[in-house]
Design an enzyme around this catalytic site. Structure first.
Site, PDB file in Angstrom:
ATOM      1  N   HIS A 135      -1.414  -0.895   6.380  1.00 20.81           N
ATOM      2  CA  HIS A 135      -1.126   0.182   7.330  1.00 20.81           C
ATOM      3  C   HIS A 135      -0.370  -0.279   8.574  1.00 20.81           C
ATOM      4  O   HIS A 135      -0.441   0.366   9.615  1.00 20.81           O
ATOM      5  CB  HIS A 135      -2.417   0.883   7.791  1.00 20.81           C
ATOM      6  CG  HIS A 135      -3.181   1.545   6.687  1.00 20.81           C
ATOM      7  ND1 HIS A 135      -4.372   2.205   6.905  1.00 20.81           N
ATOM      8  CD2 HIS A 135      -2.927   1.677   5.357  1.00 20.81           C
ATOM      9  CE1 HIS A 135      -4.822   2.684   5.762  1.00 20.81           C
ATOM     10  NE2 HIS A 135      -3.972   2.374   4.804  1.00 20.81           N
TER      11      HIS A 135
ATOM     12  N   GLU B   1      -2.662  10.128  -0.702  1.00 17.32           N
ATOM     13  CA  GLU B   1      -3.921   9.385  -0.666  1.00 17.32           C
ATOM     14  C   GLU B   1      -4.320   9.047   0.765  1.00 17.32           C
ATOM     15  O   GLU B   1      -5.486   9.058   1.118  1.00 17.32           O
ATOM     16  CB  GLU B   1      -3.792   8.079  -1.488  1.00 17.32           C
ATOM     17  CG  GLU B   1      -5.107   7.321  -1.715  1.00 17.32           C
ATOM     18  CD  GLU B   1      -5.438   6.300  -0.638  1.00 17.32           C
ATOM     19  OE1 GLU B   1      -6.574   5.794  -0.663  1.00 17.32           O
ATOM     20  OE2 GLU B   1      -4.600   6.000   0.230  1.00 17.32           O
TER      21      GLU B   1
ATOM     22  N   ASP C 283       0.831  -1.207   0.000  1.00 19.81           N
ATOM     23  CA  ASP C 283       0.000   0.000   0.000  1.00 19.81           C
ATOM     24  C   ASP C 283       0.855   1.241   0.000  1.00 19.81           C
ATOM     25  O   ASP C 283       1.230   1.712   1.059  1.00 19.81           O
ATOM     26  CB  ASP C 283      -0.935  -0.042   1.215  1.00 19.81           C
ATOM     27  CG  ASP C 283      -1.963   1.071   1.197  1.00 19.81           C
ATOM     28  OD1 ASP C 283      -2.114   1.737   0.163  1.00 19.81           O
ATOM     29  OD2 ASP C 283      -2.610   1.270   2.244  1.00 19.81           O
TER      30      ASP C 283
END
Lengths: 473, 473
Positions: free
Chosen positions: B428, B330, B296
């Site tokens: 995350h 983002e 990510d």
């Protein structure tokens, strides 16, 4: 005439209504299966025990024996109708002390390389084998080099798995002859040993073992065979480009013993309507000895056990006999698979369907299917039911090594097809361990298998013309 | 009359022949794209640099700045027609010293728990916050407990992601309100802090950060918010069942700064026939700070860059303008995505298509697509071309956060859909690192994206009635 049409309409409406009801039932039952597997599954904790408490389970080892006892005991807790052991004699090969190898990179200078004996290999002579090494890109190139270039040397098979194959099993199929028959063939040219590039698409330091065979080569002509990690294969190859008379030393301490007693572990829910129609679901209980065999094939074992548990827990009573078979000795002999088929034939058992999971515990994508056109069409008619679970792959061809001896007659064979991209990162290597298996992926596989077993049980594989009409798209 | 029919037949044959030629061309070109990605891809080595040399890239950080420079330099090497930086002001939030938390398990007895500040949270008062903790299963339950039970306490949001969702993003969507708005809502009942169960389907020790917002809550009413690992959430919950006046201590050292200058990184191949029709492919360059942001969204960044490289390397000259956009911010602001759309609108640019990869570098399964019926049908007509690559998922809905501001007008939005089962294991968290990305899976994703971009470029998204006739199944 009017009554004829009315009759026809009523019959037709009846069919449509039944089909609709079946479809809704199936949809709900499959949802129940997935929910149970994902929310209250047992597969992952079974695998935890098999991998972390027992570990490697090579045929004839203590691990294999423990795995037989453990899985039998766990199946007995499920309230099946029968659980039993099916005796089978298996080969016993032991690795012995850890292998060792180095490249003589210069006078007095060496560099160790990561190797592992191939399963079934003879040991090197005591003190090891040291010889010049010659790189070839496959068995078919031995002839070009000829005895004059090979005699007295170690043959280094270095054809890599092709990265451009999307299905990694195809890449494996294109290389594994080097591992399986490389020693037998090189021996014919007077080679003193073979070192084979690991069947691995990734560059890393793990050597990957696997079965090899000398065929009918006389015992005194058999030469030791090892796999080398992909990183070291590349390193060796690059050195050979600079210095083509490079010497390599390797020592293998493995040994072939007499066959020993082992078992297939079998559990059964006897069919409520057609007990004589048998459906098998299975994986293989043995594994190589380097890792703990979590993907190959601990995953298939626990998923197969879970299929029967999911039937029990969701309250589904199968019409046909559902048998879980945990096969022994897939890796280096297939004795379990052969024995199971042999006993089935001798009893005149009718196996209508066999499903194997032996391609790792990764996200399931669908099934490979060996069946007649009509049987295949019937299975395809269920495809829509799998869509919510992202199961889309229903292609012809496939099954599994253990169930392959059941082929012929009327048995439809199917193999679970999980995502294959990472399978050969771990296959037959020390890193095939529990932490590489994702709980959800494993559970989705079990539920996918159970759902197909459910549909085959409910609709059968016979009388296709009648039953497909009940399952419109 | 005969000549009319002859004419019609000739015209029709012409259509069929063109369609056939196109289909073969497409099939070969797509094969070339996959081969190039798998055999000579750059995506993995780019990701290696981004992850291992640069690391975490939170907006406003030194890592983000380095990522801008590095990707711009790499795009410049590709021989594109233009490479530029698009300035955008971004928020800057820093974590400060590592967070710390414990449960007061008894008099003088404590047990540490793994927490991490949520992005955007205020710090705890110096010296930390210690208070009784109250467990709730979601924001909607705050009302039941009321201010009398919440005031002065820490609210512990513990609704888990639902394991029975097959698509894990749905499970995420069902929980993430606790993380995003949990603090804002609990503050209204007088809570002094919130601790949120990590958005993770797996049981482990990694706390997962992510964005949160206080909305329009006055600054003096803002309370600190942290995530706790799933293992510790379970532990805390089980303790609370025994002792409901349990106290927890936590300390966060994070800080919100003034906005800072940053950039979207953009590269372009100008269209040879329709340069005014723009197609975007992108991912986001920023990441959270705990891991190195490999999944990510390092994966999406390097896959998007690879799309343009694959066009170049396979010798494909796009008719339309192909733009790679590496969006900044983002994760905690979407400033890059908003800025890109704002500039595009101000210039009156015509974006016919935008594709985002922001769901991890796992095996690609297909695309989520936001389009009109006709546009969607056109994309569906290409489905067969993807079959050899096991790409089957072409469902409506989807795109990506960064490209979402382009929605409306005529822009078709698409999001790559990789296998999602393991995504939230890393999302995350500190374990979102390079070793979790499989090279082949990443490369398959890049090739899948490039193949769709190729087809959209070749056939366009306009004039559907003409062009679909050239692409029969």
């Amino acid at each position: 005439m009017r009554s004829f049409w009315l009759c026809l309409i009523l019959v037709f409406s009846g069919f449509v209504a039944t089909a609709q009801t079946n479809k809704i039932d199936d949809s709900l039952n499959i949802r129940k299966i997935y929910d149970m597997s994902l929310l209250n599954g047992k597969s992952y904790s079974w695998l935890d025990h098999l991998s972390n408490e027992i570990g490697g389970r090579l045929s004839g080892s203590y691990g294999a024996e423990q795995a037989v006892e453990y899985t039998k005991a766990e199946l007995e807790k499920l309230g099946l109708d029968k659980v039993w052991l099916q005796p089978v004699m298996v080969p016993k090969w032991t690795r012995g002390e850890r292998e060792f190898a180095y490249i003589q990179t210069g006078p007095g200078a060496t560099r160790n390389i990561n190797i592992t004996a191939l399963g079934g290999s003879v040991a090197t002579p005591e003190g090891g084998t040291k010889a010049e090494i010659i790189e070839v890109q496959g068995i078919e190139h031995l002839k070009e080099y000829g005895r004059e270039n090979i005699e007295g040397k170690i043959v280094f098979y270095n054809r890599p798995m092709r990265a451009d194959h999307i299905q990694t099993f195809e890449a494996y199929g294109g290389c594994v002859d080097q591992r399986y028959s490389g020693a037998k063939e090189a021996a014919k040219y007077g080679a003193v040993g073979v070192i084979v590039r690991s069947m691995n698409l990734r560059m890393d330091d793990f050597p990957h073992t696997g079965s090899m065979s000398y065929g009918d080569l006389p015992v005194n002509q058999r030469i030791p065979a090892a796999a080398v990690s992909t990183n070291d294969a590349e390193y060796l190859s690059s050195l050979l480009k600079i210095q083509n008379d490079l010497e390599v030393y390797f020592r293998l301490n493995c040994e072939q013993h007499e066959d020993v007693q082992s078992y297939n572990v079998i559990g059964e829910i006897t069919g409520s309507e057609f007990p004589e129609e048998i459906m098998v679901v299975g994986g293989h209980l043995d594994s190589w000895d380097l890792g703990d065999g979590s993907h190959d094939d601990g995953a298939g074992v626990v998923q197969s056990m879970e299929v029967l548990r999911l039937f029990k827990e969701t309250g589904y009573t199968p019409k046909r006999t559902i048998r879980v078979v945990l096969f022994m000795n897939e890796e280096n002999g297939l004795r379990g698979g052969n024995k199971y088929a042999e006993v089935a034939a001798s009893k005149g058992e009718d196996h209508i369907f066999a499903l194997e999971s032996d391609a790792g515990g990764f996200t399931p994508r669908g099934f490979g299917i060996t069946a007649t056109d009509a049987q295949y069409s019937k299975i395809l008619s269920w495809k829509e039911l799998f869509k919510p679970y992202l199961i889309h792959y229903f292609e012809r061809g496939g099954g599994g090594a253990d169930i392959s001896p059941l082929e012929g007659g009327n048995t439809v064979l199917a193999g679970l097809r999980p995502d294959s991209q990472r399978y050969f990162d771990y296959h037959h290597a020390a890193n095939d361990t529990f932490d590489k298996v994702n709980k959800r992926e494993l559970e989705l596989g079990a539920a996918t298998m159970a759902s197909l077993m459910y549909l085959v049980d409910k609709y059968g594989m016979e009388n296709i013309s009648n039953e497909t009409t009940e399952m419109p798209d």
